[in-house]
Scaffold this motif. Structure first.
Motif, PDB file in Angstrom:
ATOM      1  N   LEU A  17       1.139  -1.032  -0.043  1.00 29.93           N
ATOM      2  CA  LEU A  17       0.577   0.553  -0.046  1.00 29.93           C
ATOM      3  C   LEU A  17       0.860   1.358   0.097  1.00 29.93           C
ATOM      4  O   LEU A  17       2.225   1.574   0.432  1.00 29.93           O
ATOM      5  CB  LEU A  17      -0.886   0.019   1.194  1.00 29.93           C
ATOM      6  CG  LEU A  17      -1.812  -1.471   1.161  1.00 29.93           C
ATOM      7  CD1 LEU A  17      -2.523  -1.251   2.589  1.00 29.93           C
ATOM      8  CD2 LEU A  17      -3.150  -1.063   0.182  1.00 29.93           C
ATOM      9  N   GLY A  18       0.224   2.405  -0.035  1.00 30.39           N
ATOM     10  CA  GLY A  18       0.591   3.559  -0.805  1.00 30.39           C
ATOM     11  C   GLY A  18       1.179   3.899   1.581  1.00 30.39           C
ATOM     12  O   GLY A  18       0.806   3.669   1.746  1.00 30.39           O
ATOM     13  N   GLN A  19       2.490   5.075   1.377  1.00 31.97           N
ATOM     14  CA  GLN A  19       2.873   5.642   2.959  1.00 31.97           C
ATOM     15  C   GLN A  19       1.539   5.754   3.636  1.00 31.97           C
ATOM     16  O   GLN A  19       0.870   5.643   4.990  1.00 31.97           O
ATOM     17  CB  GLN A  19       3.496   6.371   2.485  1.00 31.97           C
ATOM     18  CG  GLN A  19       4.450   7.425   3.822  1.00 31.97           C
ATOM     19  CD  GLN A  19       5.181   8.017   3.412  1.00 31.97           C
ATOM     20  OE1 GLN A  19       5.146   9.176   4.862  1.00 31.97           O
ATOM     21  NE2 GLN A  19       5.664   8.581   2.578  1.00 31.97           N
ATOM     22  N   LYS A  20       0.741   6.551   2.914  1.00 29.95           N
ATOM     23  CA  LYS A  20      -0.696   6.857   3.683  1.00 29.95           C
ATOM     24  C   LYS A  20      -1.356   6.554   4.257  1.00 29.95           C
ATOM     25  O   LYS A  20      -2.444   6.091   5.607  1.00 29.95           O
ATOM     26  CB  LYS A  20      -1.457   8.559   2.948  1.00 29.95           C
ATOM     27  CG  LYS A  20      -0.517   9.376   3.107  1.00 29.95           C
ATOM     28  CD  LYS A  20      -1.205  10.766   2.527  1.00 29.95           C
ATOM     29  CE  LYS A  20      -0.402  12.165   2.370  1.00 29.95           C
ATOM     30  NZ  LYS A  20      -0.777  13.059   1.344  1.00 29.95           N
ATOM     31  N   GLU A  21      -1.880   4.879   3.308  1.00 31.31           N
ATOM     32  CA  GLU A  21      -2.378   4.384   3.541  1.00 31.31           C
ATOM     33  C   GLU A  21      -2.340   3.033   4.325  1.00 31.31           C
ATOM     34  O   GLU A  21      -3.070   2.555   5.286  1.00 31.31           O
ATOM     35  CB  GLU A  21      -3.265   3.284   1.955  1.00 31.31           C
ATOM     36  CG  GLU A  21      -3.734   4.443   1.185  1.00 31.31           C
ATOM     37  CD  GLU A  21      -3.125   5.089   0.439  1.00 31.31           C
ATOM     38  OE1 GLU A  21      -3.525   5.889  -0.614  1.00 31.31           O
ATOM     39  OE2 GLU A  21      -1.757   4.925   0.406  1.00 31.31           O
ATOM     40  N   LEU A  22      -1.285   3.286   4.523  1.00 31.89           N
ATOM     41  CA  LEU A  22      -0.012   1.867   5.317  1.00 31.89           C
ATOM     42  C   LEU A  22      -0.553   2.333   7.292  1.00 31.89           C
ATOM     43  O   LEU A  22      -0.709   1.523   8.352  1.00 31.89           O
ATOM     44  CB  LEU A  22       0.798   2.015   5.333  1.00 31.89           C
ATOM     45  CG  LEU A  22       1.462   1.068   4.996  1.00 31.89           C
ATOM     46  CD1 LEU A  22       3.192   0.950   3.688  1.00 31.89           C
ATOM     47  CD2 LEU A  22       1.358  -0.135   4.549  1.00 31.89           C
ATOM     48  N   LYS A  23      -1.233   3.491   7.394  1.00 30.51           N
ATOM     49  CA  LYS A  23      -0.956   4.112   8.920  1.00 30.51           C
ATOM     50  C   LYS A  23      -2.272   3.279   9.529  1.00 30.51           C
ATOM     51  O   LYS A  23      -2.625   2.646  10.017  1.00 30.51           O
ATOM     52  CB  LYS A  23      -1.330   5.689   9.103  1.00 30.51           C
ATOM     53  CG  LYS A  23      -1.907   5.843  10.354  1.00 30.51           C
ATOM     54  CD  LYS A  23      -1.994   7.985  10.318  1.00 30.51           C
ATOM     55  CE  LYS A  23      -3.130   8.524   9.459  1.00 30.51           C
ATOM     56  NZ  LYS A  23      -2.989   9.630   9.969  1.00 30.51           N
ATOM     57  N   THR A  24      -3.742   3.410   8.306  1.00 29.34           N
ATOM     58  CA  THR A  24      -5.039   3.196   8.652  1.00 29.34           C
ATOM     59  C   THR A  24      -5.038   1.242   8.508  1.00 29.34           C
ATOM     60  O   THR A  24      -5.879   0.632   9.125  1.00 29.34           O
ATOM     61  CB  THR A  24      -5.958   3.758   8.201  1.00 29.34           C
ATOM     62  OG1 THR A  24      -6.325   5.413   8.237  1.00 29.34           O
ATOM     63  CG2 THR A  24      -7.170   3.133   7.781  1.00 29.34           C
ATOM     64  N   HIS A  25      -4.130   0.995   7.622  1.00 34.27           N
ATOM     65  CA  HIS A  25      -4.245  -0.122   7.116  1.00 34.27           C
ATOM     66  C   HIS A  25      -3.154  -1.422   8.700  1.00 34.27           C
ATOM     67  O   HIS A  25      -4.175  -2.584   9.806  1.00 34.27           O
ATOM     68  CB  HIS A  25      -3.592  -0.510   6.115  1.00 34.27           C
ATOM     69  CG  HIS A  25      -3.533  -2.535   5.481  1.00 34.27           C
ATOM     70  ND1 HIS A  25      -3.906  -3.131   5.420  1.00 34.27           N
ATOM     71  CD2 HIS A  25      -2.109  -3.159   6.092  1.00 34.27           C
ATOM     72  CE1 HIS A  25      -3.304  -3.966   4.797  1.00 34.27           C
ATOM     73  NE2 HIS A  25      -2.823  -4.178   5.897  1.00 34.27           N
ATOM     74  N   LEU A  26      -2.451  -0.415   8.851  1.00 33.75           N
ATOM     75  CA  LEU A  26      -1.995  -1.274  10.609  1.00 33.75           C
ATOM     76  C   LEU A  26      -2.570  -1.417  11.679  1.00 33.75           C
ATOM     77  O   LEU A  26      -2.197  -2.178  12.073  1.00 33.75           O
ATOM     78  CB  LEU A  26      -0.107  -0.834  10.241  1.00 33.75           C
ATOM     79  CG  LEU A  26       0.328  -1.058   9.188  1.00 33.75           C
ATOM     80  CD1 LEU A  26       2.379   0.141   9.539  1.00 33.75           C
ATOM     81  CD2 LEU A  26       0.880  -2.166   9.189  1.00 33.75           C
ATOM     82  N   ASN A  27      -2.920  -0.634  11.799  1.00 29.71           N
ATOM     83  CA  ASN A  27      -4.156   0.081  12.847  1.00 29.71           C
ATOM     84  C   ASN A  27      -4.648  -0.560  13.172  1.00 29.71           C
ATOM     85  O   ASN A  27      -5.267  -1.616  13.950  1.00 29.71           O
ATOM     86  CB  ASN A  27      -3.596   1.754  12.931  1.00 29.71           C
ATOM     87  CG  ASN A  27      -5.250   1.431  14.542  1.00 29.71           C
ATOM     88  OD1 ASN A  27      -5.015   1.647  15.158  1.00 29.71           O
ATOM     89  ND2 ASN A  27      -6.525   1.753  14.190  1.00 29.71           N
TER      90      ASN A  27
END
Length: 269
Positions: A17-27
């Motif tokens: 995923l893109g850098q920004k999308e990863l934040k929500t995904h990992l959470n």
């Protein structure tokens, strides 16, 4: 202008995923994993580490246990992105947060403070050695980090590499590891400045010109015309410190630290 795609792979499910999308995904992954944990008063933090400038596409997502001291986080950042010659480093608060902290109690914890070790080095910083807003290395991250708080990190006060650190999420859970690498940016397809094929080497003597990145074939030709290339030749690595001082790559996640081997294409405008 060449734009390098800032994407990474999730440790938990291998989705890219893109850098920004990863934040929500990992959470979301962490929330599921924490459902049955005994929270008690333990804390942990999802932090994102990026290069100093907004257009730097490098990033790390780290899950950090609250008892981790900044000294250990410093060692991790050095080993994955920075270490070349044992330079000094520091973590610093943003100006708006400086007045909220008094670190005096941490400066007195070491009974050997300011005494020299066998190599002649100080065992611990004295208060006079700290810059305004600097965080002592023996402070646990839980005493500083809250959601949304930004910190600065500096490695090497000569050929400086600076990083930004932001706390994305806070969790009430204890971690088995002090620091866990959840994702980092994939390597970029740097192009040779001569032939536009994939580049593998930098001539740091010419790194600020339009003739600094080379494929292996063009590097051989450049060596014939640049007498400094033998002394200033460095590998392309996946780090904001690429091409600086004597940095040649990290010792953590070495598979993700080499030159480009991905299958995605760069965007051009």
């Amino acid at each position: 202008m060449i734009l390098y795609r800032s994407i990474g792979t999730c440790l938990y499910c291998n989705e890219t995923l893109g850098q920004k999308e990863l934040k929500t995904h990992l959470n979301k992954h962490i929330a599921v994993l924490d459902e049955d944990k005994n929270t008690n008063d333990k804390l942990s933090f999802l932090i994102k580490v990026t290069g100093e400038y907004k257009d730097d596409p490098h990033f790390l997502y780290l899950l950090v246990d609250g008892d981790t001291e900044f000294d250990l986080l410093d060692s991790f950042l050095r080993e994955i992105w920075l270490e070349c010659c044992g330079h000094m480093s520091s973590f610093s608060l943003n100006k708006k947060d400086i007045s909220q902290f008094n670190f005096d109690k941490y400066l007195d914890l070491d009974s050997n403070a300011n005494e020299e070790d066998e190599d002649g080095d100080d065992d611990y910083y004295g208060s006079s050695d700290l810059f305004p807003g600097e965080i002592p290395f023996n402070v646990p991250v839980k005493d500083v980090l809250i959601k949304g708080r930004k910190l600065s990190y500096t490695y090497d006060y000569g050929s400086t590499t600076s990083l930004n650190i932001i706390t994305e999420y806070v969790y009430k859970a204890e971690r088995k590891e002090f620091i866990e690498l959840l994702s980092r940016n994939k390597d970029f397809n740097y192009r040779c400045d001569v032939c536009k094929e994939t580049a593998f080497l930098i001539c740091t003597f010419h790194s600020y010109s339009d003739q600094g990145l080379f494929c292996m074939k063009c590097a051989k030709k450049h060596k014939k015309t640049c007498s400094d290339f033998s002394d200033f030749e460095m590998p392309i690595v996946n780090s904001p410190r690429m091409g600086v001082c004597a940095y040649s790559g990290g010792s953590i996640d070495t598979k993700g630290d080499g030159p480009w081997q991905g299958k995605y294409e760069m965007e051009e405008e």
